[in-house]
Design a protein around this motif. Sequence first.
Motif, PDB file in Angstrom:
ATOM      1  N   HIS A  69      38.832  75.212  57.611  1.00  0.00           N
ATOM      2  CA  HIS A  69      38.083  74.651  58.750  1.00  0.00           C
ATOM      3  C   HIS A  69      37.584  75.799  59.617  1.00  0.00           C
ATOM      4  CE1 HIS A  69      38.051  71.462  62.249  1.00  0.00           C
ATOM      5  NE2 HIS A  69      37.314  72.501  62.603  1.00  0.00           N
ATOM      6  N   HIS A  71      33.840  77.252  61.875  1.00  0.00           N
ATOM      7  CA  HIS A  71      32.437  77.121  62.313  1.00  0.00           C
ATOM      8  C   HIS A  71      31.931  78.564  62.396  1.00  0.00           C
ATOM      9  CE1 HIS A  71      33.420  73.025  64.206  1.00  0.00           C
ATOM     10  NE2 HIS A  71      34.611  73.570  64.094  1.00  0.00           N
ATOM     11  N   LYS A 138      31.150  75.212  58.503  1.00  0.00           N
ATOM     12  CA  LYS A 138      30.474  74.000  58.960  1.00  0.00           C
ATOM     13  C   LYS A 138      29.143  74.347  59.621  1.00  0.00           C
ATOM     14  CE  LYS A 138      34.978  72.050  60.259  1.00  0.00           C
ATOM     15  NZ  LYS A 138      35.269  71.098  59.192  1.00  0.00           N
ATOM     16  N   HIS A 238      36.812  65.659  62.724  1.00  0.00           N
ATOM     17  CA  HIS A 238      37.461  66.194  63.922  1.00  0.00           C
ATOM     18  C   HIS A 238      38.020  64.962  64.649  1.00  0.00           C
ATOM     19  CE1 HIS A 238      35.116  69.823  63.156  1.00  0.00           C
ATOM     20  NE2 HIS A 238      35.755  70.432  64.131  1.00  0.00           N
ATOM     21  N   HIS A 261      42.683  68.618  63.688  1.00  0.00           N
ATOM     22  CA  HIS A 261      43.144  68.734  65.098  1.00  0.00           C
ATOM     23  C   HIS A 261      44.382  67.857  65.297  1.00  0.00           C
ATOM     24  CE1 HIS A 261      40.109  71.344  66.834  1.00  0.00           C
ATOM     25  NE2 HIS A 261      39.184  70.647  66.207  1.00  0.00           N
ATOM     26  N   ASP A 313      39.857  77.423  62.482  1.00  0.00           N
ATOM     27  CA  ASP A 313      38.871  76.716  63.307  1.00  0.00           C
ATOM     28  C   ASP A 313      37.977  77.734  64.015  1.00  0.00           C
ATOM     29  OD1 ASP A 313      37.471  74.668  64.541  1.00  0.00           O
ATOM     30  OD2 ASP A 313      38.959  74.305  66.098  1.00  0.00           O
TER      31      ASP A 313
HETATM   32 FE    FE Z   1      36.361  72.532  64.423  1.00  0.00          FE
END
Ligand code: FE
Length: 403
Positions: A69, A71, A138, A238, A261, A313
Amino acid sequence: MNLTLWRQARLATLADKRGWGLVERGALLVEGSELRWVGDDASLPRGLAIDAEHDLGGSLLTPALVDCHTHLVYGGDRAREFELRLQGASYEEIARAGGGIRSTVAATRAAGDDLLFEAACRRALALLAEGVATVEVKSGYGLSLEHEARLLRVGRRLGASLPLTVCTTYLAAHALPPEFEGRADDYIDALCSWLPALQAEGLVDAVDAFCDGIGFTPAQTRRVFEAAHALGLPVKLHAEQLSDQGGAQLAAEFGALSADHLEYLSDDGVAAMARAGTVAVLLPGAFYFLRETKLPPVAALRAAGVPIALATDHNPGSSPTLSPLLMLNMACTLFRLTPEEALRGMTVNGARALGLAGRGRLAAGQRADFVAWDAEHPSELAYRFGGANPCRRVVTGGRELIR
Ligand code: FE
Ligand code: NIG
């Protein structure tokens, strides 16, 4: 086929459901990009024509890490927002005032393709240097067909240029872009209508959404999931990051690969995930950086047998870290995972959260992605934090990258 032998290693195979799977004097036989044999050096099959042999000098060998996960592709940073939060503004207040994700969207739209690629490349290399061989990337800072496509293309370009496996996830349902202000349902229609073209271009491995008070409602998320399913794409979510929206149940209903999360996850959410086999991806970096105090229900997830994964994340707003090893440590100190659960979370269970069954363990038939560490026991990977990087050698797809 080319056979390479790696020997003189202490293996932590994670091959079984429980336990480190330690092999004191271990060896690995690699054929092409796959592990052909893993075990005790003394029982190495005889009579094989070995093409190359490496002595690991007794170092610890584990499966390579999987960061399921991130970004990773965006422009700008949010250091100023960090200051505002320290002065008392909440993540939600900043988002509702038009900052937060939206400020990164503006910086990302303004950045050229090469700049986005180079910044993402540097971030991916930092992950690789700590033993990551598989990373999910992502979209979600473009929020228009043109800009979401750009971010996904950067993700694909990363996979083609670096010796890493990159999985791309379409996260257009991350925030409402300014041009759709007050028209969230219209935006959902639009982002669902963009998906077939993006998929046809081979840009999408999975579809994600941000289901929250400052994101999208469960009803809107359902429409995103329906669009994904109509195209045969797996979904992730999410979910329950800032409040309990029942997102985990919705994700489970669609057979989601993961719900991520989960600080506000309810008992019903846990049960639904257990029934669906949805992986719980815990993100201690975001928990820490947003100074969250509500813990994800780790004991309930464990008791229900929900597989737990961990990830960085990495993103500019809630988790600007590039250290998977720090996440192992934080998962133990903050969430009370055991060091073994933490390492499983960033290997075999991280792979599962991406729908990849063929990696994350040291066993015959798995992809030959492994790391040699300057450590004696695998618990050390979660024990130390910050500073010296113990990663010594990284092999992905049978090829050595870092030495
Ligand atoms: Fe995220
Ligand atoms: O995983 N919560 C939503 N998405 C990201 C944060 C994105 C941002 O703040 O830029 C997360 O925490």
